[in-house]
Write an enzyme that holds these catalytic residues in place. Structure first.
Site, short mmCIF file in Angstrom:
data_model
loop_
_atom_site.label_atom_id
_atom_site.label_comp_id
_atom_site.label_asym_id
_atom_site.label_seq_id
_atom_site.Cartn_x
_atom_site.Cartn_y
_atom_site.Cartn_z
N THR A 228 -16.45 -62.70 4.45
CA THR A 228 -16.37 -61.43 3.73
C THR A 228 -17.35 -61.44 2.56
O THR A 228 -17.22 -60.65 1.63
CB THR A 228 -14.94 -61.16 3.22
OG1 THR A 228 -14.49 -62.30 2.46
CG2 THR A 228 -13.98 -60.92 4.37
N ARG A 230 -21.53 -62.29 2.43
CA ARG A 230 -22.75 -61.62 2.87
C ARG A 230 -23.13 -62.17 4.24
O ARG A 230 -22.94 -63.35 4.52
CB ARG A 230 -23.89 -61.84 1.87
CG ARG A 230 -23.76 -61.05 0.57
CD ARG A 230 -23.90 -59.55 0.84
NE ARG A 230 -23.89 -58.75 -0.39
CZ ARG A 230 -22.81 -58.23 -0.94
NH1 ARG A 230 -21.61 -58.45 -0.38
NH2 ARG A 230 -22.88 -57.50 -2.03
N HIS A 291 -18.16 -54.10 6.87
CA HIS A 291 -18.33 -54.35 5.43
C HIS A 291 -17.35 -53.49 4.62
O HIS A 291 -17.74 -52.70 3.77
CB HIS A 291 -19.77 -54.06 5.00
CG HIS A 291 -20.16 -54.75 3.73
ND1 HIS A 291 -21.46 -55.15 3.48
CD2 HIS A 291 -19.44 -55.11 2.63
CE1 HIS A 291 -21.52 -55.72 2.28
NE2 HIS A 291 -20.31 -55.70 1.74
N ALA A 293 -14.21 -54.87 3.28
CA ALA A 293 -13.22 -55.64 2.53
C ALA A 293 -13.04 -55.12 1.11
O ALA A 293 -11.93 -55.13 0.57
CB ALA A 293 -13.61 -57.12 2.51
N TYR A 294 -14.12 -54.68 0.50
CA TYR A 294 -14.08 -54.20 -0.90
C TYR A 294 -13.51 -52.79 -1.03
O TYR A 294 -13.24 -52.33 -2.14
CB TYR A 294 -15.50 -54.19 -1.47
CG TYR A 294 -16.32 -53.02 -0.96
CD1 TYR A 294 -16.46 -51.86 -1.72
CD2 TYR A 294 -16.89 -53.05 0.31
CE1 TYR A 294 -17.18 -50.77 -1.24
CE2 TYR A 294 -17.60 -51.97 0.79
CZ TYR A 294 -17.76 -50.84 0.02
OH TYR A 294 -18.45 -49.75 0.50
#
Length: 323
Positions: A228, A230, A291, A293-294
């Site tokens: 999670t 880069r 992408h 997770a954030y």
């Protein structure tokens, strides 16, 4: 003093709402632009000394040169990572680059979710259910029985460790800068003993392809890889061969090399068979997410607030205010 110290590029509607809400609290009025930063769009900055960008668009030397020519002194990315910015060129041009801190729990919770999904064969279950095949795959494993290796013990890595403690699993953690916590171990030990390896390093020249073919060979044949951080932390070609040769047990990848131009877009009907996302997804024990997770409301609030704080602080420290 004029209020406009900041221009925000790539500002999605939900970000725009939060910026407008928080800006009044800080006494500023940023210019919010929905299109991503580009050489053509820099003229819209309107004399701002600070510019904010998202993590989805590469900020190249020509863009940085145009920013400097427009009088921009501070470039803030609404992300923890700064690998999408040509920092060497920014430094040469005298542009300060800053990132933002946001809730580490957003990524930490998602990381644990991916671990659990791999252990319980969720990639296969979801694929079968979508095809109305409700047979069970092989039996799952329980997290409390696992040794979990955390590579990168910054804010997010430590948040993952905190959450894993409640599951009762064994935790090993490696960081390039050894830290005084009980889970710390040498990298070799982490690689050899981990049933699950989770990557939380920043991407740099030193960490590019950190998990390469040599390090993958040191891991258990049943080990699972979770990323999670880069995409380029992993040598994707080496991971593909390890999965194909069954020398690694599976992977959950929220970030991927070559994700730019694919993630965050509707690619239905497009031929994507030659990209890593499609090649890796063909394995039954691989899970790929875009992408995300954030991507929580708390993280959004933090990113906006810290963008404003950083730009205001830069203005004070550099005395770059427009009187």
């Amino acid at each position: 003093m004029q209020n406009r110290i900041l221009t925000v590029y790539g500002c999605a509607p939900e970000e725009e709402a939060v910026f407008r809400q928080m800006s009044s609290r800080f006494g500023v009025s940023p210019l919010l632009i929905r299109e991503p930063i580009s050489q053509e769009a820099i003229g819209m900055a309107g004399g701002s000394r600070c510019v904010s960008v998202d993590h989805k668009t590469a900020v190249t030397k020509p863009i940085l040169y145009a920013l400097r020519k427009a009088g921009v002194q501070y470039l803030s990315t609404r992300s923890a990572g700064v690998d999408h910015i040509d920092r060497e060129s920014a430094r040469a041009l005298g542009i300060c680059v800053g990132n933002v801190a946001y809730s580490p729990d957003s990524v930490a919770e998602y990381t644990v979710l991916l671990m659990l999904m791999l252990l319980r064969h969720m990639p296969q279950i979801l694929q079968r259910c979508a095809a109305q095949d409700f047979r069970l795959p092989g039996r799952g494993r329980e997290l409390r029985e696992m040794t979990v290796g955390i590579v990168g013990a910054g804010r997010i890595g430590r948040a993952v460790i905190d959450k894993l403690r409640g599951f009762g699993c064994r935790i090993l953690a490696f960081d390039r800068h050894p830290q005084p916590f009980p889970e710390y171990a040498a990298l070799e030990e982490v690689l050899v003993q981990s049933d699950i390896l989770s990557l939380h390093l920043p991407l740099s020249a030193e960490t590019y392809h950190f998990l390469n073919a040599d390090r993958l060979r040191k891991m258990k044949r049943t080990a699972l890889v979770v990323n999670t951080g880069r995409g380029a932390l992993i040598d994707t070609k080496a991971l593909f061969h390890a999965l194909n040769e069954k020398t690694i047990g599976g992977a959950a990848l929220d970030v991927l090399e070559g994700e730019s131009g694919i993630f965050y877009r509707d690619c239905r009907g497009k031929d994507l068979q030659d990209i890593w996302a499609a090649k890796l997804r063909a394995f039954p024990h691989v899970l790929i997410t875009p992408h995300t997770a954030y991507y929580t409301g708390r993280a959004l609030q933090d990113c906006v607030e810290n963008t404003l704080i950083n730009c205001l602080q830069f203005g004070k420290e550099s005395e770059a205010w427009i009187k």
